[in-house]
Write an enzyme that holds these catalytic residues in place. Structure first.
Site, PDB file in Angstrom:
ATOM      1  N   ARG A  75       0.844  -1.196   0.000  1.00  0.00           N
ATOM      2  CA  ARG A  75       0.000   0.000   0.000  1.00  0.00           C
ATOM      3  C   ARG A  75       0.872   1.236   0.000  1.00  0.00           C
ATOM      4  O   ARG A  75       1.706   1.414   0.878  1.00  0.00           O
ATOM      5  CB  ARG A  75      -0.909   0.002   1.223  1.00  0.00           C
ATOM      6  CG  ARG A  75      -1.937  -1.112   1.114  1.00  0.00           C
ATOM      7  CD  ARG A  75      -2.619  -1.401   2.427  1.00  0.00           C
ATOM      8  NE  ARG A  75      -3.279  -2.686   2.329  1.00  0.00           N
ATOM      9  CZ  ARG A  75      -4.591  -2.858   2.366  1.00  0.00           C
ATOM     10  NH1 ARG A  75      -5.388  -1.848   2.556  1.00  0.00           N
ATOM     11  NH2 ARG A  75      -5.104  -4.064   2.219  1.00  0.00           N
ATOM     12  N   GLU A 133       0.403   4.235   0.821  1.00  0.00           N
ATOM     13  CA  GLU A 133      -0.167   5.333   1.600  1.00  0.00           C
ATOM     14  C   GLU A 133       0.941   6.249   2.099  1.00  0.00           C
ATOM     15  O   GLU A 133       1.984   5.794   2.539  1.00  0.00           O
ATOM     16  CB  GLU A 133      -0.925   4.772   2.812  1.00  0.00           C
ATOM     17  CG  GLU A 133      -2.160   3.970   2.459  1.00  0.00           C
ATOM     18  CD  GLU A 133      -3.253   4.829   1.854  1.00  0.00           C
ATOM     19  OE1 GLU A 133      -3.218   6.061   2.033  1.00  0.00           O
ATOM     20  OE2 GLU A 133      -4.134   4.248   1.192  1.00  0.00           O
ATOM     21  N   ARG A 166       0.789   2.701  13.116  1.00  0.00           N
ATOM     22  CA  ARG A 166      -0.091   1.620  12.689  1.00  0.00           C
ATOM     23  C   ARG A 166       0.015   1.279  11.204  1.00  0.00           C
ATOM     24  O   ARG A 166      -0.727   0.443  10.719  1.00  0.00           O
ATOM     25  CB  ARG A 166      -1.558   1.981  12.968  1.00  0.00           C
ATOM     26  CG  ARG A 166      -1.864   2.436  14.358  1.00  0.00           C
ATOM     27  CD  ARG A 166      -3.319   2.861  14.475  1.00  0.00           C
ATOM     28  NE  ARG A 166      -3.662   3.876  13.482  1.00  0.00           N
ATOM     29  CZ  ARG A 166      -3.359   5.174  13.568  1.00  0.00           C
ATOM     30  NH1 ARG A 166      -2.716   5.614  14.605  1.00  0.00           N
ATOM     31  NH2 ARG A 166      -3.700   6.008  12.615  1.00  0.00           N
ATOM     32  N   HIS A 167       0.890   1.971  10.477  1.00  0.00           N
ATOM     33  CA  HIS A 167       0.917   1.780   9.021  1.00  0.00           C
ATOM     34  C   HIS A 167       2.245   1.270   8.492  1.00  0.00           C
ATOM     35  O   HIS A 167       3.306   1.648   8.969  1.00  0.00           O
ATOM     36  CB  HIS A 167       0.597   3.106   8.335  1.00  0.00           C
ATOM     37  CG  HIS A 167      -0.829   3.527   8.486  1.00  0.00           C
ATOM     38  ND1 HIS A 167      -1.249   4.246   9.563  1.00  0.00           N
ATOM     39  CD2 HIS A 167      -1.902   3.296   7.718  1.00  0.00           C
ATOM     40  CE1 HIS A 167      -2.551   4.459   9.445  1.00  0.00           C
ATOM     41  NE2 HIS A 167      -2.974   3.894   8.342  1.00  0.00           N
TER      42      HIS A 167
END
Length: 433
Positions: free
Chosen positions: A212, A214, A220-221
């Site tokens: 991903r 993002e 949390r990522h």
RNA sequence: GCCCGAGUGGUGUAGCCCGGCCCAUCAUCCAAGACUGUCACUCUUGUGACUCGGGUUCAAAUCCCGACUCGGGCGCCA
């Protein structure tokens, strides 16, 4: 090289053993010297009293440095002063590999290191017993997941991780150069596992790695993460999927709490209570809980990070639950393939201590409705041709979920940072190691 | 992407507000020495650091600007 006869947690009083491992700590008291030898399963004390070992052994105890790898042959003796009650009196010490002094971090955990230093030197960081424990537990999480899903007649599959276009358009994709074309790394197996429902395979699951792009910089990522995805056919409603999900997570927690007591203790984590089924909190309830608590949330919008966290605390206070489903979301907050009842999505999220770890639901299996929904979301029907085709020749009602493994582990073990539960995490900033 | 914060020996830190008392504190590590039951052994001695570039000033770890790197929050997302 001396051949290992057992790990440090499996020594028996009076036996001769060979242990191999890393020099964790040394203590030299003059007439008696100690080495703490660390291996995968724990730490053993090697004790050399001047009068009980050869002069050569006694001297060689001095020359060893921290984190050198050695093999020690010796006799196991019970001793009230030894940690764990057992120690090894060495008769032979073989140096297998030396380590440079000035370690980039301290595996004996006397001095903390920043997460960044730890990740730059992850091989050393993972030597810490508490870090090793996380990954033993992680292995068991996957073992338990497979065990449960296979017991429920799911078939394990693998789907492509490179494809021509994105799937749901929710998250940003990583573009890659694919010969003379552009392609994208998979962010979810969503469309493939739905296609599998048109094959007659009925119930499938996949445990895989996703990407991903993002622009996120939070605890949390990650840019790369792992998920357990399932899809199942011939369902009446999303409750049937939630049943599988809650039993899957319960089974994982039970399996880990039974098989990894030592590791959980080391981490200071108690994952009980272990509920069989999880509370259902509707979107409407969640909104009113939050409004009662003074949060400014509006009906019809997805919950923000702060609200999600607060809701976790509210549910914990009201009911004592760590795990709960959020159900009956407004359809507008969900992707195009989500089935519905009027304006209500037949979808759910599973939250663990205020963090979303899974989302899923029943899908639309009627091709005409699906086309309408694609258009309504402003997407182009033509780019979904291959996907839509599978709905035209017999598609059973179906649904499924995706469960984020990294987030599950983070919440289960109360890790402060999702990166702690990933061997070599890659994120917005980090691409190495 | 937006916002906030931080970069001091190998590691983790004190000092920064309020410039001089800092050739920079403490712990751990490392080196040398003493010590026969340690378990963060203890004790003695020693080596080792202000992210980089520019500016202000008699004087900068400390103030200002920029770069780089990192942490975190939000948004988005799992």
């Amino acid at each position: 090289m001396l051949k290992r006869t057992c790990y440090s947690d499996n020594m028996k009083d009076g036996k001769e053993v060979v242990l191999t491992g890393w020099v964790h700590e040394r203590r030299d008291l003059g007439g008696i010297k100690f080495i703490l030898l660390r291996d995968r399963e724990g730490i053993a004390q090697i004790t050399a009293p001047k009068k009980k070992v050869s002069e050569e052994i006694f001297k060689s105890m001095d020359s060893l440095g921290r984190e050198w790898i050695i093999a020690v042959k010796g006799d196991v003796k019970s001793s009230p002063q030894a940690p764990g009650g057992l120690e090894v009196i060495p008769t032979e010490i073989e140096v297998i590999s030396m380590a440079e002094p000035s370690l980039p971090l301290d595996p004996s955990e006397k001095v903390d290191a920043d997460i960044d230093t730890r990740l730059d030197n992850r091989f050393l960081d993972i030597r810490k017993p508490r870090v090793t424990a996380i990954f033993k537990i992680r292995s068991d999480v996957l073992t338990a997941a497979r065990e449960y899903l296979l017991s429920q007649a799911f078939v394990e599959i693998q789907t492509p991780k490179i494809s021509a276009s994105g799937t749901e358009g929710g998250t940003e994709l990583f573009p890659i150069s694919y010969f003379e074309r552009e392609a994208f790394l998979a962010q979810s197996p969503q469309l493939y596992k739905q296609i599998m429902m048109a094959t007659g395979m009925d119930r499938v699951f996949e445990i895989a790695h996703y990407f991903r792009a993002e622009e996120s910089n939070t605890r949390r990522h990650l840019s790369e993460s792992d998920a357990i995805d399932i899809e199942m056919a011939f369902i009446e409603n999303e409750e049937e999927i939630m049943y599988i999900l809650e039993n899957l997570v319960s089974h994982i927690l039970k399996y880990v709490s039974e098989n990894r007591k030592k590791e959980l203790d080391l981490l200071g984590v108690d994952i009980s209570p272990l509920p069989k089924s999880f509370r259902r909190v509707t979107y409407d309830q969640a909104i009113s809980f939050l409004q009662e608590a003074g949060f400014n949330v509006r009906h019809g919008e997805d919950l923000g990070t702060e609200s999600e966290k607060a809701l976790g605390n509210i549910v914990k206070e009201k009911y004592g639950d760590d795990l709960y489903f959020l159900t009956k979301y407004p359809l507008s907050t969900k992707p195009f393939y989500t089935n519905f009842d009027g304006n209500v999505a037949r979808a759910f999220d599973l939250d663990y201590k205020g963090v979303e770890i899974s989302s899923g639901g029943q899908r639309i299996h009627n091709v005409d409705i699906l086309k309408t929904k694609i258009k309504e979301k402003g997407l182009s029907v033509s780019s979904f041709e291959a996907y839509l085709k599978t709905f035209r020749f017999g598609m059973p009602p179906h649904g499924g979920f995706g469960l984020g493994i990294d987030r599950l582990i983070m919440q289960m073990l109360n890790l402060e940072n999702i990166r702690e539960g990933v061997l070599f995490p890659h994120d917005r900033r980090r691409l190495e190691p």
